[in-house]
Design a protein around this motif. Structure first.
Motif, mmCIF file in Angstrom:
data_model
loop_
_atom_site.group_PDB
_atom_site.id
_atom_site.type_symbol
_atom_site.label_atom_id
_atom_site.label_comp_id
_atom_site.label_asym_id
_atom_site.label_seq_id
_atom_site.Cartn_x
_atom_site.Cartn_y
_atom_site.Cartn_z
ATOM 1 N N SER A 78 -19.407 -23.673 -28.228
ATOM 2 C CA SER A 78 -19.816 -24.902 -27.521
ATOM 3 C C SER A 78 -19.322 -24.888 -26.081
ATOM 4 O O SER A 78 -20.039 -25.298 -25.166
ATOM 5 N N GLU A 159 -27.000 -26.466 -30.579
ATOM 6 C CA GLU A 159 -25.717 -26.207 -31.248
ATOM 7 C C GLU A 159 -25.886 -26.004 -32.751
ATOM 8 O O GLU A 159 -26.676 -26.722 -33.379
ATOM 9 N N ASP A 160 -25.103 -25.086 -33.300
ATOM 10 C CA ASP A 160 -25.049 -24.885 -34.754
ATOM 11 C C ASP A 160 -26.423 -25.064 -35.392
ATOM 12 O O ASP A 160 -26.619 -25.882 -36.285
HETATM 13 MG MG LIG Z 1 -19.334 -25.903 -31.546
#
Ligand SMILES: [Mg+2]
Ligand SMILES: Nc1ncnc2c1ncn2[C@@H]1O[C@H](COP(=O)(O)OP(=O)(O)O)[C@@H](O)[C@H]1O
Length: 324
Positions: A78, A159-160
């Motif tokens: 991140s 993200e993810d």
């Molecule tokens: Mg992360």
């Protein structure tokens, strides 16, 4: 009644512990724990990582593949996304295209939520009543317009990514494949390259899942492993946090800084136990603070030396194995 007694004993225990920690912090001139967690840390706590960041940004610039930023939880995916998001708007690719960026940090999204989140992140308008395919079409049209009229390619950070509902991936795939054949034939000399680059993140397990369940995206995606922190970076991580807690982060010089009350040997032991994972370096450092604070109370010495680092690393080894 029994509960109340237990509760107050527990509260007393925590208050005493807090005081012990507080005394250690005061001793080193810190206003709070250097190792507290942040949802969104101050950017002055970031360790800049030009070699790796350039590699990531260069991959985006060359526009040959989508990117999957791969690494365990806490490895810094991140943070790297934030750093790339900071740099991209100032850059242009070889054709002189600039970048529009979007960032989707939420996960667990189903189709329509994904479409809406992408659209919001790219500041593209849609109506609440629209179906997800209409929203995604609006994103596609506007991205094409930005490319043709404003010389801007779109970089979309997710993200993810594998933590979303499977249905959401159909929308992603459409965007990943733009421009469509139809668009290409409408603008034959203009739309001759991909206009949206996806920068996704996730663990190795999710990457493998993507390879088998979403080969259409995975085949055109470059996995990029987030490198672990070396000892120097681990040292800078601890150093920056100490300076920050002491209220002197603005005078932090990465080429010349102190890590007192830690010593170099302690940092090396911590980093080895953490396998270079910054989240784990923070957890272990906090553990070291706790032991050092107890020592300080009894022996007036606030230092974190190799003995403490080893003790804490061993105690956490089991725990770290479990969360990994
Ligand atoms: Mg992360
Ligand atoms: N380059 C860095 N400099 C400073 N702190 C970092 C860096 N990379 C990660 N961290 C810290 O480590 C923790 C985990 O990082 P994060 O980017 O959330 O990892 P991931 O997304 O891989 O789970 C956060 O507290 C973050 O602030």
């Amino acid at each position: 009644m029994t509960i109340a007694i237990h509760e107050s004993a527990l509260i007393r225990h925590f208050n005493t512990r807090k005081e012990v920690l507080r005394a250690w912090e005061e001793r080193i001139g810190a206003r709070f724990s250097p190792f507290r967690g942040y949802k969104m840390p101050d950017s002055r706590l970031y360790i800049e990582w030009p070699e790796f960041l350039d590699q990531l940004v260069d991959l985006i610039l060359t526009n040959e593949r989508h990117i999957f930023l791969r690494g365990p939880v806490g490895s810094g995916k991140s943070t790297l996304m934030l750093l790339a998001l900071r740099d991209l708007p100032t850059l242009a690719d070889r054709r002189g295209n600039k970048f529009v960026t979007g960032y989707v940090g939420m996960t667990g999204l189903y189709e329509k939520q994904m479409a809406a989140a992408i659209s919001d992140s790219l500041r593209i308008k849609y109506r609440r009543s629209w179906e997800s395919s209409q929203i995604v079409e609006a994103v596609a049209q506007e991205s094409v317009r930005r490319y043709i009229q404003e010389n801007s390619r779109t970089a979309l950070f997710l993200e993810d990514v594998a933590d979303n509902q499977e249905s959401a991936f159909h929308k992603l795939r459409y965007l990943a494949d733009l421009p469509t054949q139809e668009m290409k034939s409408d603008y034959p000399d203009v739309l001759d390259e991909p206009i949206i680059t996806l920068i996704m993140s996730g663990t190795a397990i999710y990457w493998n899942a993507m390879l088998s369940f979403l080969p259409q995206i995975a085949d055109r995606t470059e996995p990029l492993d987030v490198p672990p922190f070396d000892d120097q970076k681990a040292k800078e991580f601890i150093g920056r946090r100490i300076y920050y807690a002491q209220g002197r982060i603005d005078s932090f010089n990465p080429d010349n800084f102190e890590i007192y009350p830690f010593d170099d040997a302690a940092v090396e032991i911590i980093n080895e136990a953490a396998k270079g994972n910054p989240r784990d370096i923070r957890m272990l450092s906090r553990g070291c603070q706790q032991v050092a604070a107890e020592n300080f109370r009894r022996r007036d010495n606030p230092e974190v030396d190799r003995e403490i680092a080893r003790l804490v690393s061993e105690a956490y080894a089991e725990l770290l194995r479990e969360v990994r």
